[in-house]
Design a protein around this motif. Structure first.
Motif, short mmCIF file in Angstrom:
data_model
loop_
_atom_site.label_atom_id
_atom_site.label_comp_id
_atom_site.label_asym_id
_atom_site.label_seq_id
_atom_site.Cartn_x
_atom_site.Cartn_y
_atom_site.Cartn_z
N GLY A 131 0.77 -1.30 0.12
CA GLY A 131 0.05 -0.07 -0.04
C GLY A 131 0.92 1.41 0.01
O GLY A 131 0.57 2.24 -0.60
N ASP A 132 1.75 1.08 0.82
CA ASP A 132 2.76 2.43 0.65
C ASP A 132 3.47 2.70 -0.58
O ASP A 132 3.58 3.71 -0.98
N GLU A 133 3.82 1.44 -1.43
CA GLU A 133 4.52 1.47 -2.57
C GLU A 133 3.54 2.27 -3.51
O GLU A 133 3.82 2.86 -4.47
N GLY A 134 2.18 1.87 -3.56
CA GLY A 134 1.11 2.34 -4.26
C GLY A 134 0.86 3.65 -4.12
O GLY A 134 0.70 4.62 -5.01
N LEU A 135 0.82 4.15 -2.82
CA LEU A 135 0.89 5.67 -2.62
C LEU A 135 2.12 6.39 -3.14
O LEU A 135 1.84 7.54 -3.50
N THR A 136 3.32 5.94 -2.90
CA THR A 136 4.36 6.32 -3.52
C THR A 136 4.43 6.64 -4.96
O THR A 136 4.41 7.90 -5.44
N ALA A 137 3.89 5.48 -5.74
CA ALA A 137 3.75 5.58 -7.27
C ALA A 137 2.69 6.83 -7.63
O ALA A 137 2.91 7.43 -8.54
N LEU A 138 1.43 6.66 -6.79
CA LEU A 138 0.44 7.64 -7.11
C LEU A 138 0.80 9.20 -6.89
O LEU A 138 0.49 10.05 -7.69
N ALA A 139 1.85 9.30 -5.87
CA ALA A 139 2.19 10.58 -5.45
C ALA A 139 3.33 11.06 -6.76
O ALA A 139 3.10 12.14 -7.05
N ALA A 140 4.02 10.12 -7.06
CA ALA A 140 4.83 10.54 -8.41
C ALA A 140 4.15 10.65 -9.44
O ALA A 140 4.45 11.82 -10.19
N CYS A 141 3.05 9.82 -9.75
CA CYS A 141 2.04 10.20 -10.99
C CYS A 141 1.33 11.67 -10.78
O CYS A 141 1.58 12.39 -12.05
N GLN A 142 0.83 11.86 -9.82
CA GLN A 142 0.29 13.04 -9.50
C GLN A 142 1.22 14.23 -9.84
O GLN A 142 0.73 15.45 -10.34
N GLY A 143 2.34 14.16 -9.36
CA GLY A 143 3.51 15.19 -9.13
C GLY A 143 3.79 15.48 -10.83
O GLY A 143 4.03 16.46 -11.27
N TRP A 144 3.85 14.15 -11.59
CA TRP A 144 4.33 14.37 -13.06
C TRP A 144 2.90 14.98 -13.72
O TRP A 144 3.42 16.14 -14.36
N VAL A 145 1.69 14.78 -13.53
CA VAL A 145 0.73 15.39 -14.19
C VAL A 145 0.43 16.90 -13.75
O VAL A 145 0.36 17.73 -14.51
N ARG A 146 0.91 17.24 -12.56
CA ARG A 146 0.84 18.80 -12.12
C ARG A 146 1.85 19.55 -12.93
O ARG A 146 1.66 20.61 -13.30
N GLU A 147 3.22 18.88 -13.15
CA GLU A 147 4.31 19.66 -13.66
C GLU A 147 3.80 19.62 -15.26
O GLU A 147 4.11 20.69 -15.91
N VAL A 148 3.33 18.87 -15.83
CA VAL A 148 2.81 18.77 -17.27
C VAL A 148 1.66 19.95 -17.31
O VAL A 148 1.71 20.73 -18.37
N LEU A 149 0.82 19.77 -16.50
CA LEU A 149 -0.40 20.78 -16.56
C LEU A 149 -0.12 22.09 -16.43
O LEU A 149 -0.37 23.11 -17.25
N ALA A 150 0.97 22.42 -15.65
CA ALA A 150 1.38 23.76 -15.34
C ALA A 150 2.26 24.27 -16.40
O ALA A 150 2.37 25.47 -16.63
N THR A 151 3.01 23.58 -17.15
CA THR A 151 3.54 24.13 -18.47
C THR A 151 2.94 23.90 -19.74
O THR A 151 3.21 24.48 -20.57
N GLY A 152 1.91 22.88 -19.58
CA GLY A 152 1.20 22.81 -20.64
C GLY A 152 2.01 21.97 -21.97
O GLY A 152 1.46 22.35 -23.08
N ALA A 153 2.78 21.50 -21.58
CA ALA A 153 3.78 20.64 -22.40
C ALA A 153 3.76 19.15 -22.21
O ALA A 153 3.96 18.84 -20.98
N VAL A 154 4.05 18.14 -23.23
CA VAL A 154 4.06 16.92 -23.00
C VAL A 154 5.41 16.40 -23.30
O VAL A 154 5.64 16.91 -24.64
N PRO A 155 6.32 15.99 -22.47
CA PRO A 155 7.58 15.80 -23.07
C PRO A 155 7.63 14.38 -23.96
O PRO A 155 6.55 13.67 -24.01
N PRO A 156 8.50 14.26 -24.92
CA PRO A 156 8.46 13.37 -25.86
C PRO A 156 8.63 12.06 -25.09
O PRO A 156 9.35 11.95 -24.07
N GLY A 157 8.12 10.98 -25.81
CA GLY A 157 8.26 9.52 -25.16
C GLY A 157 7.24 9.34 -23.98
O GLY A 157 7.58 8.44 -23.29
N ARG A 158 6.34 9.99 -23.81
CA ARG A 158 5.36 9.96 -22.60
C ARG A 158 4.20 9.71 -23.45
O ARG A 158 3.59 10.17 -24.15
#
Length: 184
Positions: free
Chosen positions: A157-184
């Protein structure tokens, strides 16, 4: 004697027509040459303006492309840093869980659960040991195998929450800049 006297009389009208034709042809050729020169200059000016406009557009596009590349590189750098941070958190959690599992296996650590007042000894607290009174709540020790399974489940469960936090951080970064890095 004049040049006109050299032409026989019956051919003089034709000579006059021919002279008028040559004069008209010379005038037309001269007018055509002047118009060609003027039109050529106008076309050269238009070509120069078009080339300058195309150069300006190309420079603007190159500058925009450079800005977007810089933004993409900055985003990739932030995401790489975030991924490294989340990877470190995840490995630290795995190490801590493994340490708890090792301590459970060696009986260095025992897990226990808090019993309610109605369970166990009918609401009575445990007997006092030699040297003091037990004022704590009644607890029951868990079997080490069950404790290891519980630690495994909570670790997943802790691993899942850590992975979820990583995904949420990635989405926040992408939405803040409005760009999707290549290969994603």
């Amino acid at each position: 004697m004049s040049a006109l006297d050299l032409i026989p009389v019956p051919l003089r009208p034709w000579a006059a027509v021919l002279a008028v034709f040559f004069i008209a042809a010379a005038g037309a050729w001269g007018a055509w040459s002047v118009q060609d020169w003027r039109y050529g200059n106008a076309m050269a000016q238009q070509e120069t303006k078009a080339a300058e406009k195309a150069q300006g557009i190309a420079e603007a596009m190159a500058a925009q492309l450079k800005r977007e590349q810089d933004q993409r590189l900055a985003l990739e750098g932030r995401i790489k840093t975030d991924e490294a941070t989340h990877y470190k958190v995840l490995t630290d959690e795995k190490k801590a869980r493994q340490l708890v599992l090792d301590r459970l296996a060696t009986a260095d650590l025992r897990l226990s659960v808090l019993l309610t007042a109605g369970a166990g000894s009918a609401g009575m607290s445990t007997a006092a040991g030699a040297g003091g009174l037990d004022h704590g709540a009644t607890r029951a020790e868990l079997d080490p195998a069950h404790a290891q399974r519980i630690i495994g489940i909570t670790g997943d469960g802790d691993e899942g929450l850590t992975a979820l936090a990583a995904c949420q951080g990635w989405v926040r970064e992408v939405l803040a800049t409005g760009a999707v890095p290549p290969g994603r």
